[in-house]
Write a protein that holds these residues in place. Structure first.
Motif, short mmCIF file in Angstrom:
data_model
loop_
_atom_site.label_atom_id
_atom_site.label_comp_id
_atom_site.label_asym_id
_atom_site.label_seq_id
_atom_site.Cartn_x
_atom_site.Cartn_y
_atom_site.Cartn_z
N TYR B 180 45.26 -5.30 5.60
CA TYR B 180 44.88 -5.26 4.19
C TYR B 180 44.28 -3.92 3.85
O TYR B 180 43.51 -3.36 4.64
CB TYR B 180 43.84 -6.34 3.86
N PRO B 181 44.58 -3.38 2.64
CA PRO B 181 43.80 -2.22 2.17
C PRO B 181 42.36 -2.66 1.93
O PRO B 181 42.15 -3.72 1.33
CB PRO B 181 44.48 -1.84 0.84
N PRO B 182 41.36 -1.90 2.39
CA PRO B 182 39.97 -2.37 2.33
C PRO B 182 39.50 -2.79 0.94
O PRO B 182 38.73 -3.74 0.82
CB PRO B 182 39.18 -1.15 2.82
N ASP B 183 39.98 -2.14 -0.14
CA ASP B 183 39.47 -2.51 -1.46
C ASP B 183 40.08 -3.82 -1.97
O ASP B 183 39.53 -4.47 -2.85
CB ASP B 183 39.71 -1.38 -2.47
N LEU B 184 41.24 -4.21 -1.42
CA LEU B 184 41.87 -5.47 -1.84
C LEU B 184 41.58 -6.61 -0.89
O LEU B 184 41.88 -7.77 -1.20
CB LEU B 184 43.40 -5.28 -1.92
N ALA B 185 41.00 -6.29 0.29
CA ALA B 185 40.91 -7.28 1.36
C ALA B 185 40.21 -8.56 0.91
O ALA B 185 40.69 -9.66 1.18
CB ALA B 185 40.18 -6.68 2.56
N GLY B 186 39.08 -8.40 0.16
CA GLY B 186 38.31 -9.57 -0.26
C GLY B 186 39.14 -10.55 -1.07
O GLY B 186 39.19 -11.74 -0.78
N SER B 187 39.86 -10.03 -2.09
CA SER B 187 40.62 -10.95 -2.94
C SER B 187 41.82 -11.53 -2.21
O SER B 187 42.14 -12.71 -2.39
CB SER B 187 41.07 -10.25 -4.23
N LEU B 188 42.49 -10.72 -1.36
CA LEU B 188 43.62 -11.26 -0.61
C LEU B 188 43.17 -12.40 0.30
O LEU B 188 43.85 -13.43 0.41
CB LEU B 188 44.29 -10.16 0.22
N ILE B 189 42.01 -12.22 0.95
CA ILE B 189 41.52 -13.26 1.86
C ILE B 189 41.20 -14.53 1.09
O ILE B 189 41.51 -15.64 1.54
CB ILE B 189 40.28 -12.74 2.64
N ILE B 190 40.63 -14.39 -0.12
CA ILE B 190 40.33 -15.59 -0.93
C ILE B 190 41.63 -16.33 -1.29
O ILE B 190 41.71 -17.56 -1.19
CB ILE B 190 39.57 -15.18 -2.22
N ILE B 191 42.67 -15.57 -1.67
CA ILE B 191 43.95 -16.22 -2.03
C ILE B 191 44.51 -16.96 -0.82
O ILE B 191 44.90 -18.13 -0.90
CB ILE B 191 44.97 -15.17 -2.53
N ILE B 192 44.52 -16.28 0.35
CA ILE B 192 45.06 -16.91 1.56
C ILE B 192 44.26 -18.16 1.91
O ILE B 192 44.81 -19.21 2.22
CB ILE B 192 45.06 -15.91 2.74
N GLU B 193 42.92 -18.03 1.83
CA GLU B 193 42.08 -19.17 2.22
C GLU B 193 42.25 -20.35 1.28
O GLU B 193 42.20 -21.51 1.72
CB GLU B 193 40.61 -18.73 2.27
N ALA B 194 42.47 -20.07 -0.03
CA ALA B 194 42.68 -21.18 -0.96
C ALA B 194 43.93 -21.95 -0.57
O ALA B 194 43.92 -23.18 -0.50
CB ALA B 194 42.79 -20.63 -2.38
N GLY B 195 45.03 -21.21 -0.29
CA GLY B 195 46.26 -21.88 0.13
C GLY B 195 46.07 -22.62 1.43
O GLY B 195 46.52 -23.77 1.59
N LEU B 196 45.36 -22.00 2.39
CA LEU B 196 45.14 -22.63 3.70
C LEU B 196 44.35 -23.92 3.54
O LEU B 196 44.69 -24.94 4.17
CB LEU B 196 44.37 -21.68 4.62
N THR B 197 43.29 -23.89 2.71
CA THR B 197 42.45 -25.09 2.54
C THR B 197 43.30 -26.27 2.08
O THR B 197 43.26 -27.36 2.67
CB THR B 197 41.36 -24.81 1.50
N LEU B 198 44.10 -26.04 1.02
CA LEU B 198 44.94 -27.10 0.48
C LEU B 198 45.92 -27.60 1.54
O LEU B 198 46.05 -28.80 1.79
CB LEU B 198 45.69 -26.55 -0.73
N SER B 199 46.63 -26.64 2.20
CA SER B 199 47.67 -27.03 3.15
C SER B 199 47.08 -27.76 4.35
O SER B 199 47.62 -28.77 4.79
CB SER B 199 48.41 -25.80 3.65
N ILE B 200 45.97 -27.26 4.90
CA ILE B 200 45.40 -27.90 6.09
C ILE B 200 44.96 -29.31 5.76
O ILE B 200 45.21 -30.25 6.53
CB ILE B 200 44.23 -27.05 6.64
N GLY B 201 44.33 -29.50 4.59
CA GLY B 201 43.93 -30.84 4.18
C GLY B 201 45.12 -31.79 4.14
O GLY B 201 45.09 -32.87 4.71
N PHE B 202 46.19 -31.35 3.48
CA PHE B 202 47.35 -32.22 3.35
C PHE B 202 48.05 -32.44 4.69
O PHE B 202 48.50 -33.54 4.99
CB PHE B 202 48.34 -31.65 2.32
N ILE B 203 48.15 -31.38 5.51
CA ILE B 203 48.83 -31.53 6.80
C ILE B 203 48.07 -32.51 7.68
O ILE B 203 48.66 -33.41 8.29
CB ILE B 203 48.98 -30.17 7.51
N LEU B 204 46.73 -32.39 7.75
CA LEU B 204 45.96 -33.29 8.61
C LEU B 204 46.10 -34.73 8.14
O LEU B 204 46.30 -35.65 8.94
CB LEU B 204 44.49 -32.87 8.64
N ALA B 205 46.01 -34.93 6.81
CA ALA B 205 46.17 -36.30 6.29
C ALA B 205 47.57 -36.82 6.60
O ALA B 205 47.73 -37.98 7.01
CB ALA B 205 45.90 -36.32 4.79
#
Lengths: 106, 226
Positions: B180-205
């Motif tokens: 990641y470019p350092p100035d974008l890293a924070g927002s990119l990580i938030i986007i990835i984590e939002a998708g991961l949270t949703l997917s992991i919840g649904f996959i585990l269920a």
């Protein structure tokens, strides 16, 4: 003695107990539970290594590895359980084909 | 006889392992390297920085493993799960679920958001959401998106798709994969984590729900031959 070594030795103990379970029992559900105990030993070892730092916070890299490992262990367990349940519904036995004659398969 | 052989081999193996652990070199490990680069990571919590930035590969492959395990379970099940069929539907459980599920969703959101600066993150949040999904299923409720197959598949895949899409986009922009470019890293990580949270919840269920629908029942006696 450092507290870290107490955790590390308990971790090795858990790992060996789990490994014994995987080898000694032929019931597949027991094997899956034993694999999870082995995994817990590995995670405890990693966390205790991260804790072994003289000052400051713990090492974040082993912690991240444990997080990754827990998720992989959960998904592998779910897949293993699905395999065992399907095997049971096909054959009526929760053993592998050459394992059902052993006497230790309690 | 055999159990004594296995037992003594295990004890010897355990002794060797204890000796190996005792003689591990001490020191700081990778802590100092992580601390030096925290400013470039876009987050302030070191574990999140390692998971989603420095060792982003691991996490990308990890969500891939989760999806593969779910595909495996899907391919072993014989029928689509029917929540009304396996409902335990105890009044107490139903009341508890009505009370807990909204709190669990809120808790998942909090854990996801706090991962940037405190212990927490997508995997913890996803685990809480997955537990909420299991509770719903036990009371005979469908997961959100169950009625529309494509919506459920979107929820299951969105974490991996976001992660891979951002990684691929960075490669197209001339960086290395997941650099990641350092100035974008924070927002990119938030986007990835939002998708991961949703997917992991649904996959585990879904892992739980699909496992409970493998139909172990009367057909066991029909197929038994020995």
């Amino acid at each position: 003695m450092n507290v870290m070594y107490l955790y590390a030795v308990v971790a090795v103990l858990l790992f060996v107990i789990g490994l014994h379970g995987v080898i000694a029992y032929s019931h597949l559900l027991r094997k899956i539970v034993a694999l999870n105990i082995m995994g817990s030993g590995t995670f405890l070892l990693l966390v205790s290594i991260a804790y072994g730092r003289p000052e400051g916070g713990p090492d974040p890299v082993p912690h991240a590895m444990v997080l990754t490992g827990i998720v992989v262990a959960v998904s592998a367990t779910a897949f293993g359980l699905a395999l065992v349940r399907r095997l049971y519904s096909e054959t009526g036995k929760p053993y592998l084909p050459n394992g059902d004659t052993e006497k230790s398969g309690r | 006889m055999m159990r004594w052989v296995i037992g003594s081999v295990m004890i010897a193996f355990g002794g060797i392992l204890v000796w190996g652990v005792m003689s591990l070199p001490g020191g700081d490990g990778l802590t100092v390297k992580v601390e030096e680069r925290m400013e470039m990571s876009g987050v302030t919590h070191p574990v999140t920085a390692v998971l989603l930035n420095f060792r982003g590969y691991d996490t990308l492959l990890e969500i891939g493993v989760l999806l593969l395990a779910l595909f495996g379970v899907y391919s072993l099940r014989r029928s689509r799960p029917d929540p009304t069929g396996v409902s335990v539907s105890h009044p107490f459980l139903l009341a508890l679920t009505r009370l807990l599920v909204p709190v669990m969703i809120l808790m998942g959101g909090y854990l996801f958001w706090s991962g940037a600066y405190a212990p927490g993150g997508a995997f913890q949040a996803g685990a809480v959401l997955g537990a909420a999904g299991v509770l719903l299923y036990l009371n005979g409720f469908d997961l959100p998106g169950r009625k529309k197959e494509w919506l459920l598949r979107l929820y299951l895949a969105i974490g991996f798709v976001f992660f891979l899409g951002i990684g691929g986009g960075l490669v197209a922009a001339g960086n290395r994969l997941l650099e990641y470019p350092p100035d974008l890293a924070g927002s990119l990580i938030i986007i990835i984590e939002a998708g991961l949270t949703l997917s992991i919840g649904f996959i585990l269920a879904e892992l739980y729900i699909s496992n409970s629908s493998l139909e172990i029942g009367p057909d066991v006696f029909v197929t038994e031959k020995g």
